[in-house]
Motif scaffolding. Structure first.
Motif, PDB file in Angstrom:
ATOM      1  N   ALA A   1     -11.359   6.684   9.703  1.00  0.00           N
ATOM      2  CA  ALA A   1     -11.428   7.656  10.415  1.00  0.00           C
ATOM      3  C   ALA A   1     -12.551   7.066  11.388  1.00  0.00           C
ATOM      4  N   ALA A   2     -13.391   6.575  10.843  1.00  0.00           N
ATOM      5  CA  ALA A   2     -14.370   5.973  11.783  1.00  0.00           C
ATOM      6  C   ALA A   2     -14.311   4.566  12.443  1.00  0.00           C
ATOM      7  N   GLY A   3     -13.068   4.091  12.249  1.00  0.00           N
ATOM      8  CA  GLY A   3     -12.665   2.705  12.584  1.00  0.00           C
ATOM      9  C   GLY A   3     -13.298   1.245  12.348  1.00  0.00           C
ATOM     10  N   ARG A   4     -13.940   1.893  10.845  1.00  0.00           N
ATOM     11  CA  ARG A   4     -14.523   0.573  10.191  1.00  0.00           C
ATOM     12  C   ARG A   4     -13.636  -0.340   9.148  1.00  0.00           C
ATOM     13  N   GLY A   5     -12.562   0.643   8.497  1.00  0.00           N
ATOM     14  CA  GLY A   5     -11.898   0.167   7.487  1.00  0.00           C
ATOM     15  C   GLY A   5     -10.807  -0.711   7.950  1.00  0.00           C
ATOM     16  N   ASP A   6     -10.077  -1.591   6.983  1.00  0.00           N
ATOM     17  CA  ASP A   6      -9.139  -2.394   7.185  1.00  0.00           C
ATOM     18  C   ASP A   6      -8.048  -1.746   6.659  1.00  0.00           C
ATOM     19  N   ALA A   7      -6.953  -1.427   7.256  1.00  0.00           N
ATOM     20  CA  ALA A   7      -5.972  -0.504   6.740  1.00  0.00           C
ATOM     21  C   ALA A   7      -5.024  -1.531   5.802  1.00  0.00           C
ATOM     22  N   MET A   8      -4.788  -2.629   6.056  1.00  0.00           N
ATOM     23  CA  MET A   8      -4.165  -3.593   5.532  1.00  0.00           C
ATOM     24  C   MET A   8      -4.841  -3.777   3.924  1.00  0.00           C
ATOM     25  N   GLU A   9      -6.047  -3.874   3.966  1.00  0.00           N
ATOM     26  CA  GLU A   9      -6.774  -4.048   2.683  1.00  0.00           C
ATOM     27  C   GLU A   9      -6.617  -2.910   1.662  1.00  0.00           C
ATOM     28  N   VAL A  10      -6.754  -1.796   2.400  1.00  0.00           N
ATOM     29  CA  VAL A  10      -6.505  -0.357   1.707  1.00  0.00           C
ATOM     30  C   VAL A  10      -5.138  -0.465   1.170  1.00  0.00           C
ATOM     31  N   VAL A  11      -4.079  -0.799   1.833  1.00  0.00           N
ATOM     32  CA  VAL A  11      -2.848  -0.689   1.383  1.00  0.00           C
ATOM     33  C   VAL A  11      -2.632  -1.703   0.110  1.00  0.00           C
ATOM     34  N   LYS A  12      -3.110  -2.867   0.201  1.00  0.00           N
ATOM     35  CA  LYS A  12      -3.046  -3.603  -0.830  1.00  0.00           C
ATOM     36  C   LYS A  12      -3.626  -2.926  -2.197  1.00  0.00           C
ATOM     37  N   ARG A  13      -4.922  -2.488  -1.961  1.00  0.00           N
ATOM     38  CA  ARG A  13      -5.417  -1.845  -3.371  1.00  0.00           C
ATOM     39  C   ARG A  13      -4.816  -0.813  -3.782  1.00  0.00           C
ATOM     40  N   TRP A  14      -4.445   0.222  -2.877  1.00  0.00           N
ATOM     41  CA  TRP A  14      -3.555   1.315  -3.432  1.00  0.00           C
ATOM     42  C   TRP A  14      -2.372   0.934  -4.074  1.00  0.00           C
ATOM     43  N   GLN A  15      -1.578   0.142  -3.394  1.00  0.00           N
ATOM     44  CA  GLN A  15      -0.317  -0.655  -3.824  1.00  0.00           C
ATOM     45  C   GLN A  15      -0.558  -1.066  -5.146  1.00  0.00           C
ATOM     46  N   ALA A  16      -1.495  -1.883  -5.412  1.00  0.00           N
ATOM     47  CA  ALA A  16      -1.824  -2.694  -6.867  1.00  0.00           C
ATOM     48  C   ALA A  16      -2.076  -1.884  -7.842  1.00  0.00           C
ATOM     49  N   ALA A  17      -2.525  -0.542  -7.589  1.00  0.00           N
ATOM     50  CA  ALA A  17      -2.816   0.393  -8.476  1.00  0.00           C
ATOM     51  C   ALA A  17      -1.843   1.385  -9.030  1.00  0.00           C
ATOM     52  N   GLU A  18      -2.009   2.583  -8.518  1.00  0.00           N
ATOM     53  CA  GLU A  18      -0.962   3.578  -8.833  1.00  0.00           C
ATOM     54  C   GLU A  18      -0.745   4.210  -7.363  1.00  0.00           C
ATOM     55  N   PRO A  19       0.093   3.909  -6.619  1.00  0.00           N
ATOM     56  CA  PRO A  19       0.119   4.605  -5.269  1.00  0.00           C
ATOM     57  C   PRO A  19       0.335   5.952  -5.124  1.00  0.00           C
ATOM     58  N   ALA A  20       1.246   6.494  -6.246  1.00  0.00           N
ATOM     59  CA  ALA A  20       1.409   7.706  -6.266  1.00  0.00           C
ATOM     60  C   ALA A  20       0.212   8.708  -6.389  1.00  0.00           C
ATOM     61  N   ARG A  21      -0.546   8.028  -7.418  1.00  0.00           N
ATOM     62  CA  ARG A  21      -2.129   8.963  -7.493  1.00  0.00           C
ATOM     63  C   ARG A  21      -2.648   8.780  -6.480  1.00  0.00           C
ATOM     64  N   TYR A  22      -2.709   7.758  -5.454  1.00  0.00           N
ATOM     65  CA  TYR A  22      -3.548   7.680  -4.564  1.00  0.00           C
ATOM     66  C   TYR A  22      -3.242   8.701  -3.368  1.00  0.00           C
ATOM     67  N   LEU A  23      -1.877   8.699  -3.362  1.00  0.00           N
ATOM     68  CA  LEU A  23      -1.390   9.517  -2.316  1.00  0.00           C
ATOM     69  C   LEU A  23      -1.676  10.917  -2.729  1.00  0.00           C
ATOM     70  N   TRP A  24      -1.632  11.308  -3.894  1.00  0.00           N
ATOM     71  CA  TRP A  24      -2.048  12.657  -4.478  1.00  0.00           C
ATOM     72  C   TRP A  24      -3.480  12.819  -3.890  1.00  0.00           C
TER      73      TRP A  24
END
Length: 311
Positions: free
Chosen positions: A226-249
């Motif tokens: 939201a503050a423009g600091r994060g890297d969306a692709m890096e976040v996607v990789k971490r969420w996908q590698a773990a449990e994406p359903a839980r991250y989306l919850w």
């Protein structure tokens, strides 16, 4: 197997029907995952077939109880996900499985009592399987009990739901949940219960497997984006590698908390730049993305689209 405090009413109702010899031919155990539907079912089936049952409670020592514990009772059939020809577990219950089950239920009980068949998760039946099951529900055989278990009963056709006696498992009160979690020895029970949306069974699991850390990670990621600091692709990789359903919850939950903070006139914890209407729409989008994980769409693209909308 011990029943949970919030099972008492449903248990008493079923046992009263059993004592009157008035059990329905089909039950639907419905409610969110984590509330112990399957433990309830296991205890009920064992007690129904037990040769020395006391008020529906299985003795645990008779031949029937031993066979059920070993998974070899001839009058119990449990249907779940089968294997494809290549050995991979299916993601749905298919029509051939239902036809085989119906053929088995057409035969007489080998012990001369009840035959019990379970379909779990029933909400994973495809359309052809559901239609095949409907015929079995419309033409029940004597002393046969069919039990469907569904975390998301709305996915079942109305024609299936209407032919079953429904037992709803509802999230208990916060006091009941916290007392049960304390008895289970759960640490950080209040935080875990908040993360699980009030679901005590889910809270117990999440308190033990690092979910609270993941919840904090999601909120940190969303605030950074939201503050423009994060890297969306890096976040996607971490969420996908773990449990994406839980991250989306947790993402949907975070959006709700953001809206509540605004409504209460408090500082919004995620500092989202979206207005209330857009934030509410994003909450719906996060839930739809979690639902879409069951389908063939690419997980990374689902997550990237969602996070791009947030940013």
């Amino acid at each position: 197997m011990s029943l949970r405090p919030w099972h008492a009413e449903a248990w008493a109702r079923l046992q009263a029907r059993r004592e009157r010899d008035a059990l329905p031919h089909a039950l639907l155990l419905a409610g969110p995952a984590g509330l112990g539907k399957r433990d309830f079912l296991a205890t009920f089936v064992k007690g129904l077939l037990c040769q020395q049952t006391h008020d529906g409670t299985p003795c645990g020592v008779c031949r029937s109880c031993h066979l059920i514990a070993a998974g070899t009772h001839p009058d119990v059939a449990a249907l779940s996900f089968g294997l494809r020809k290549d050995g991979v577990t299916r993601s749905e219950i298919v029509v051939d499985q239902i036809r085989d089950l119906s053929a088995r239920l057409a035969m007489s009980s080998q012990f001369g009592g009840w035959q019990v068949a379970t379909v779990d998760p029933a909400d994973a039946m495809n359309a052809a399987a559901a239609n095949a099951l409907l015929k079995t529900l419309e033409e029940p055989t004597q002393a046969t009990l069919l039990v469907l278990v569904a975390d998301e009963p709305a996915r079942l056709p109305a024609t299936i739901r209407s032919r079953c006696q429904r037992i709803d498992f509802l999230v208990p009160t916060r006091d009941v949940s916290l007392a049960w979690l304390a008895a289970e020895g759960v640490k950080d029970a209040e935080a875990a219960l908040d993360a699980a949306g009030g679901n005590p069974g889910m809270a117990r699991t999440w308190a033990a497997d690092g979910a609270l850390k993941q919840r904090g990670e999601v909120r940190h990621d969303l605030k950074a984006l939201a503050a423009g600091r994060g890297d969306a692709m890096e976040v996607v990789k971490r969420w996908q590698a773990a449990e994406p359903a839980r991250y989306l919850w947790f993402a949907a939950q975070a959006a709700t908390d953001e809206l509540r903070a605004r409504a209460a006139g408090k500082a919004a914890p995620l500092e989202s730049q979206m207005d209330d209407e857009s934030l509410d729409a994003w909450y719906g989008k996060a839930n739809r993305a979690r639902d879409a994980l069951r389908g063939p769409l690419r997980v990374d693209l689902l997550l990237l689209e969602l996070l791009a909308a947030w940013r």
